[in-house]
Scaffold this motif. Structure first.
Motif, PDB file in Angstrom:
ATOM      1  N   ASP A   1      70.726  80.226  23.510  1.00  0.00           N
ATOM      2  CA  ASP A   1      71.846  80.817  22.776  1.00  0.00           C
ATOM      3  C   ASP A   1      73.012  79.841  22.638  1.00  0.00           C
ATOM      4  O   ASP A   1      73.963  80.101  21.889  1.00  0.00           O
ATOM      5  N   LEU A   2      72.941  78.716  23.345  1.00  0.00           N
ATOM      6  CA  LEU A   2      74.020  77.730  23.302  1.00  0.00           C
ATOM      7  C   LEU A   2      73.622  76.452  22.568  1.00  0.00           C
ATOM      8  O   LEU A   2      74.272  75.420  22.716  1.00  0.00           O
ATOM      9  N   TYR A   3      72.550  76.529  21.800  1.00  0.00           N
ATOM     10  CA  TYR A   3      72.232  75.409  20.917  1.00  0.00           C
ATOM     11  C   TYR A   3      73.416  75.165  19.981  1.00  0.00           C
ATOM     12  O   TYR A   3      74.115  76.091  19.557  1.00  0.00           O
ATOM     13  N   GLY A   4      73.607  73.906  19.604  1.00  0.00           N
ATOM     14  CA  GLY A   4      74.574  73.589  18.576  1.00  0.00           C
ATOM     15  C   GLY A   4      73.891  73.488  17.224  1.00  0.00           C
ATOM     16  O   GLY A   4      72.656  73.514  17.126  1.00  0.00           O
ATOM     17  N   THR A   5      74.683  73.403  16.186  1.00  0.00           N
ATOM     18  CA  THR A   5      74.159  73.115  14.854  1.00  0.00           C
ATOM     19  C   THR A   5      75.061  72.065  14.224  1.00  0.00           C
ATOM     20  O   THR A   5      76.190  71.848  14.668  1.00  0.00           O
TER      21      THR A   5
ATOM     22  N   ALA B   1      81.635  80.642  16.395  1.00  0.00           N
ATOM     23  CA  ALA B   1      82.941  80.992  15.834  1.00  0.00           C
ATOM     24  C   ALA B   1      83.638  82.042  16.700  1.00  0.00           C
ATOM     25  O   ALA B   1      84.847  81.940  16.976  1.00  0.00           O
ATOM     26  N   ARG B   2      82.901  83.038  17.123  1.00  0.00           N
ATOM     27  CA  ARG B   2      83.482  84.089  17.958  1.00  0.00           C
ATOM     28  C   ARG B   2      83.900  83.546  19.321  1.00  0.00           C
ATOM     29  O   ARG B   2      84.951  83.909  19.857  1.00  0.00           O
ATOM     30  N   PHE B   3      83.071  82.678  19.885  1.00  0.00           N
ATOM     31  CA  PHE B   3      83.389  82.089  21.178  1.00  0.00           C
ATOM     32  C   PHE B   3      84.682  81.275  21.114  1.00  0.00           C
ATOM     33  O   PHE B   3      85.557  81.407  21.965  1.00  0.00           O
TER      34      PHE B   3
ATOM     35  N   VAL C   1      82.244  83.324   8.722  1.00  0.00           N
ATOM     36  CA  VAL C   1      81.252  82.365   8.229  1.00  0.00           C
ATOM     37  C   VAL C   1      80.811  82.696   6.812  1.00  0.00           C
ATOM     38  O   VAL C   1      80.634  81.804   5.974  1.00  0.00           O
ATOM     39  N   SER C   2      80.636  83.968   6.509  1.00  0.00           N
ATOM     40  CA  SER C   2      80.176  84.350   5.169  1.00  0.00           C
ATOM     41  C   SER C   2      81.201  83.964   4.097  1.00  0.00           C
ATOM     42  O   SER C   2      80.826  83.586   2.980  1.00  0.00           O
TER      43      SER C   2
ATOM     44  N   ALA D   1      73.253  82.775  12.713  1.00  0.00           N
ATOM     45  CA  ALA D   1      73.531  83.537  13.931  1.00  0.00           C
ATOM     46  C   ALA D   1      74.176  82.636  14.984  1.00  0.00           C
ATOM     47  O   ALA D   1      75.140  83.032  15.663  1.00  0.00           O
ATOM     48  N   LEU D   2      73.674  81.417  15.143  1.00  0.00           N
ATOM     49  CA  LEU D   2      74.259  80.466  16.083  1.00  0.00           C
ATOM     50  C   LEU D   2      75.684  80.107  15.669  1.00  0.00           C
ATOM     51  O   LEU D   2      76.598  80.039  16.506  1.00  0.00           O
TER      52      LEU D   2
END
Length: 334
Positions: A227-231, A310-312, A325-326, A304-305
């Motif tokens: 769940d903590l992968y980056g992009t 963004a929320r974090f 994001v949208s 999703a990532l």
């Protein structure tokens, strides 16, 4: 909380101050002057993150074989000026200052910049599932994340590894017991060998090299924290898009062709990638899987990532607000 507020001010100031300096000094070239109609043919200025001067991934592949500038000709691009940066906040600052049109960078600095007012749109997620390796001090260091309590750890502040590190510490319940400092990736090995820091959150591309030097790995996002992968994302300034509205779609078409090409020729791609990363072809395959690239500009998994990050950042007060994001995405980027 005071440390988090300080970090937020550091990230925002890095973007705003450097951007203003570049704007005043007139860095880079402009395709138009005041009152002129934008010219159709132009040089596209693209920034990317690198500890050297080479770009990997499908964009780097297309850059290297010359296909990218050719594919962008329908959008009026006659030349690409490539500019490397050692971190995302500096690249975002250059875009704010007007010296870079398109940026390829990690999601965390891109989101922080967007929240701080960078007038740029999200063109694509060029890569998902960016791994982070958490290295410990070489001799006598911690053997688990819990062991980091009371210690000083480091990473590049403002990077996707930074988000990983803070969240890992949060999940372990020791965030407020650990000092997190800023340290550029090229300096990590020496600091870990000397024992200056207890641990370092590193991008995967230097993982095999540090591990080969006997520096222990105590965690990886790819092993314990998917769940903590980056992009990594591609963003383009509103000014560029207004002058060349067809460019994002043409860019994404060129990128899709490059993804298809590297997927069809993996051996050739990894020979190229190994040179970019300074690793063996086998190591490049391990840390840069082709499954991380999609021919589509966006995927459900990638978005999703991005939304989670963004929320974090907003919840941790590392960004001024929660980026929608949208709304950030271009509506028709492909």
């Amino acid at each position: 909380m005071g440390n988090r507020s300080c970090v937020h001010r550091l990230l925002t100031a890095a973007i705003l101050v450097v951007g203003l300096v570049m704007a005043v000094s007139g860095c880079g070239s402009s395709t138009t002057t005041s009152g002129e109609t934008p010219r159709r043919s132009f040089t596209l200025r693209v920034g990317f993150i690198s500890t050297g001067s080479n770009l990997g991934g499908p964009e780097g592949w297309a850059k290297n074989n010359g296909s990218l500038v050719t594919a962008l000709t329908p959008a009026g691009v006659t030349n690409i000026e490539w500019v490397s940066f050692d971190n995302g906040p500096k690249l975002a600052a250059a875009m704010l200052g007007g010296s870079v049109d398109v940026g390829i960078l990690g999601d965390t600095p891109a989101l922080v910049a967007r929240a701080a007012g960078l007038d740029a749109r999200l063109v694509n997620q060029t890569r998902i599932n960016l791994d982070t390796w958490l290295f410990a001090q070489k001799s006598g260091g911690p053997t688990s994340i819990k062991d980091l309590a009371g210690k000083t750890v480091a990473t590049q502040v403002g990077s996707y590894m930074y988000r990983y590190l803070l969240d890992v510490l949060n999940q372990a319940g020791i965030r407020d017991k650990v000092t997190v400092s800023n340290l550029y990736t090229p300096n990590a090995q020496a600091a870990l060998v000397r024992g200056d820091i207890a641990a370092y959150a590193a991008p995967a591309q230097i993982g095999p090299r540090l591990a080969a030097e006997g520096i222990p790995v105590i965690d990886k996002a790819s092993v314990s924290h998917h769940d903590l992968y980056g992009t990594s994302v591609t963003i383009a300034t509103e000014k560029l898009i207004a002058a060349h509205p067809d460019l994002p779609a043409v860019w994404n078409k060129a990128r899709a062709a490059a993804v298809i090409d590297i997927t069809a020729h993996p051996d050739a791609y990894y020979a190229f990638d190994a040179g970019v990363l300074g690793l063996s072809a086998a190591e490049a395959r391990e840390i840069d899987p082709l499954g991380s690239y999609s021919a589509q500009p966006f995927t459900t998994e990638g978005l999703a990532l991005l939304t989670s990050t963004a929320r974090f950042l907003s919840a941790e007060k590392l960004a001024k607000n929660t980026v929608d994001v949208s709304s950030w995405q271009l509506t028709s980027p492909s």
